[in-house]
Design an enzyme around this catalytic site. Structure first.
Site, mmCIF file in Angstrom:
data_model
loop_
_atom_site.group_PDB
_atom_site.id
_atom_site.type_symbol
_atom_site.label_atom_id
_atom_site.label_comp_id
_atom_site.label_asym_id
_atom_site.label_seq_id
_atom_site.Cartn_x
_atom_site.Cartn_y
_atom_site.Cartn_z
ATOM 1 N N ASP A 32 0.817 -1.217 0.000
ATOM 2 C CA ASP A 32 0.000 0.000 0.000
ATOM 3 C C ASP A 32 0.853 1.271 0.000
ATOM 4 O O ASP A 32 1.964 1.281 0.528
ATOM 5 C CB ASP A 32 -0.908 -0.019 1.240
ATOM 6 C CG ASP A 32 -2.059 0.961 1.119
ATOM 7 O OD1 ASP A 32 -2.351 1.410 -0.007
ATOM 8 O OD2 ASP A 32 -2.675 1.274 2.149
ATOM 9 N N ASN A 34 1.201 3.398 -2.959
ATOM 10 C CA ASN A 34 1.704 3.797 -4.289
ATOM 11 C C ASN A 34 1.241 5.194 -4.688
ATOM 12 O O ASN A 34 2.025 6.014 -5.173
ATOM 13 C CB ASN A 34 1.196 2.827 -5.364
ATOM 14 C CG ASN A 34 1.773 1.443 -5.205
ATOM 15 O OD1 ASN A 34 2.665 1.227 -4.380
ATOM 16 N ND2 ASN A 34 1.268 0.494 -5.984
ATOM 17 N N GLY A 35 -0.065 5.446 -4.478
ATOM 18 C CA GLY A 35 -0.641 6.724 -4.898
ATOM 19 C C GLY A 35 -0.040 7.881 -4.133
ATOM 20 O O GLY A 35 0.363 8.902 -4.713
ATOM 21 N N ARG A 36 0.037 7.720 -2.797
ATOM 22 C CA ARG A 36 0.591 8.806 -1.958
ATOM 23 C C ARG A 36 2.042 9.076 -2.304
ATOM 24 O O ARG A 36 2.502 10.213 -2.308
ATOM 25 C CB ARG A 36 0.447 8.435 -0.474
ATOM 26 C CG ARG A 36 -0.897 8.782 0.101
ATOM 27 C CD ARG A 36 -1.119 8.089 1.415
ATOM 28 N NE ARG A 36 -1.422 6.670 1.233
ATOM 29 C CZ ARG A 36 -1.402 5.780 2.216
ATOM 30 N NH1 ARG A 36 -1.089 6.142 3.432
ATOM 31 N NH2 ARG A 36 -1.726 4.525 1.968
ATOM 32 N N SER A 77 -7.962 -5.122 -5.025
ATOM 33 C CA SER A 77 -9.048 -5.641 -4.190
ATOM 34 C C SER A 77 -10.386 -5.517 -4.909
ATOM 35 O O SER A 77 -10.518 -4.750 -5.873
ATOM 36 C CB SER A 77 -9.099 -4.877 -2.870
ATOM 37 O OG SER A 77 -9.678 -3.605 -3.063
ATOM 38 N N ASN A 80 -11.315 -2.007 -5.154
ATOM 39 C CA ASN A 80 -10.517 -1.077 -5.968
ATOM 40 C C ASN A 80 -11.204 -0.680 -7.280
ATOM 41 O O ASN A 80 -10.792 0.279 -7.934
ATOM 42 C CB ASN A 80 -9.115 -1.640 -6.238
ATOM 43 C CG ASN A 80 -8.200 -1.628 -5.022
ATOM 44 O OD1 ASN A 80 -7.335 -2.485 -4.861
ATOM 45 N ND2 ASN A 80 -8.374 -0.646 -4.146
ATOM 46 N N TRP A 81 -12.298 -1.398 -7.646
ATOM 47 C CA TRP A 81 -13.042 -1.002 -8.859
ATOM 48 C C TRP A 81 -13.681 0.366 -8.695
ATOM 49 O O TRP A 81 -14.072 0.993 -9.688
ATOM 50 C CB TRP A 81 -14.163 -2.021 -9.164
ATOM 51 C CG TRP A 81 -13.669 -3.372 -9.546
ATOM 52 C CD1 TRP A 81 -13.688 -4.480 -8.752
ATOM 53 C CD2 TRP A 81 -13.098 -3.795 -10.800
ATOM 54 N NE1 TRP A 81 -13.157 -5.557 -9.440
ATOM 55 C CE2 TRP A 81 -12.798 -5.171 -10.690
ATOM 56 C CE3 TRP A 81 -12.817 -3.152 -12.007
ATOM 57 C CZ2 TRP A 81 -12.214 -5.905 -11.727
ATOM 58 C CZ3 TRP A 81 -12.252 -3.884 -13.043
ATOM 59 C CH2 TRP A 81 -11.953 -5.244 -12.897
#
Ligand code: IPE
Ligand code: IPE
Ligand code: MG
Length: 267
Positions: A32, A34-36, A77, A80-81
């Site tokens: 967890d 990646n985005g940040r 997950s 995540n969609w």
């Protein structure tokens, strides 16, 4: 000394501190942050996902070197969609590309790759490459890499409940035969030992619908490091921390030279 040499020395020092007899066989990771990581750098979130793949490759190598046997990673997950279509499409495309580029090496290293989750909604091209990668590596036995995609722990449990209910109603099994062992045998992870250790990066302290059944007694290690910055050093730190835990499984810590009768509370 070069930076590479300094890193190697640091990793080797930690590596030496690890008890090789107590290495977890199965490690699960919620990759967890990646985005940040990307946002902090002023980059689109997708850059973080891309960088995350390089980290996974490194951690796969590190866990093999250490003597682990199974790595189960959360890549996408069922929830995540709900992300923007552009990000979802990017991830699907990334899975495709990575598999295409890496499968040869994965196979050469005698690693078996398995995808865990409901593949139905994915495009045919991805389904095809997943299926051919799984069949190419199915007899490899040096290491198992489970990639959880469109995976949700609750969905998995409901699926098993339905399958068992169906078997009961058709008379294939009796209700009295339903137990933990049978339930386990219907899970997507059937035949695989439960993870001894769960690592989650980026500091979040939740399970987010990952392996709800299988993590019942796993040790949890939260790393503050965002996944794209995670590395062998951080992984070894997690293993050392795991090795310091007292895994009681509901029992009590066994203290040397002390029996229940000897304790100050006995009359
Ligand atoms: C994990 O990183 C990767 C996936 C869920 C696909 P995130 O994308 O969740 O990154 P953060 O948590 O938003 O920083
Ligand atoms: C969990 O991370 C899923 C993956 C790493 C693939 P999320 O970023 O989706 O979880 P939440 O939303 O923080 O709980
Ligand atoms: Mg996240």
């Amino acid at each position: 000394m070069s930076l590479g040499k300094i890193i190697d020395t640091k990793n080797n020092d930690l590596f030496k501190r690890i008890d090789k007899q107590k290495v977890p066989e199965h490690v699960a990771i919620i990759m967890d942050g990646n985005g940040r990581w990307a946002t902090k750098k002023g980059l689109p979130r997708t850059y973080g996902h891309k960088r995350g793949v390089d980290v996974l490759k490194k951690i796969l190598k590190a866990s093999k070197k250490l003597g682990c046997k199974v790595l189960t990673v959360y890549a996408f997950s069922t929830e995540n969609w709900t992300r923007p279509t552009k990000e979802v499409d990017f991830l699907i495309n990334l899975f495709n590309e990575v598999l295409k580029n890496e499968i040869k090496e994965i196979h050469e290293e005698s690693t078996k790759i398995k995808f865990i989750g409901d593949l139905t909604p994915f495009p045919e091209t991805l389904k095809k490459i997943i299926s051919s990668s799984e069949s190419l590596t199915k007899d490899n036995n040096a290491f198992l890499l489970n990639v959880c995609v469109n995976y949700g722990g609750r969905q998995e449990i409901v699926k098993v409940a339905k399958e068992l209910a169906l078997k009961c109603s058709s008379g294939e099994i009796k209700l009295s035969e339903v137990n933990e062992e049978l339930f386990n045998s219907e899970l997507l992870t059937r035949g695989i030992k439960d993870p001894e250790l769960l690592i989650r990066t980026s500091g979040e302290k939740r399970i987010s619908n990952f392996l709800l059944w299988q993590l019942a007694y796993s040790e949890i290690y939260i790393s503050e490091v965002l996944w794209p910055d995670f590395n062998e050093f951080e992984f070894l730190k997690a293993i050392i921390d795991y090795q310091s835990r007292d895994r009681r499984f509901g029992g009590i810590k066994s203290l040397p030279n002390e029996s229940f009768e000897d304790s100050q509370y006995s009359s």
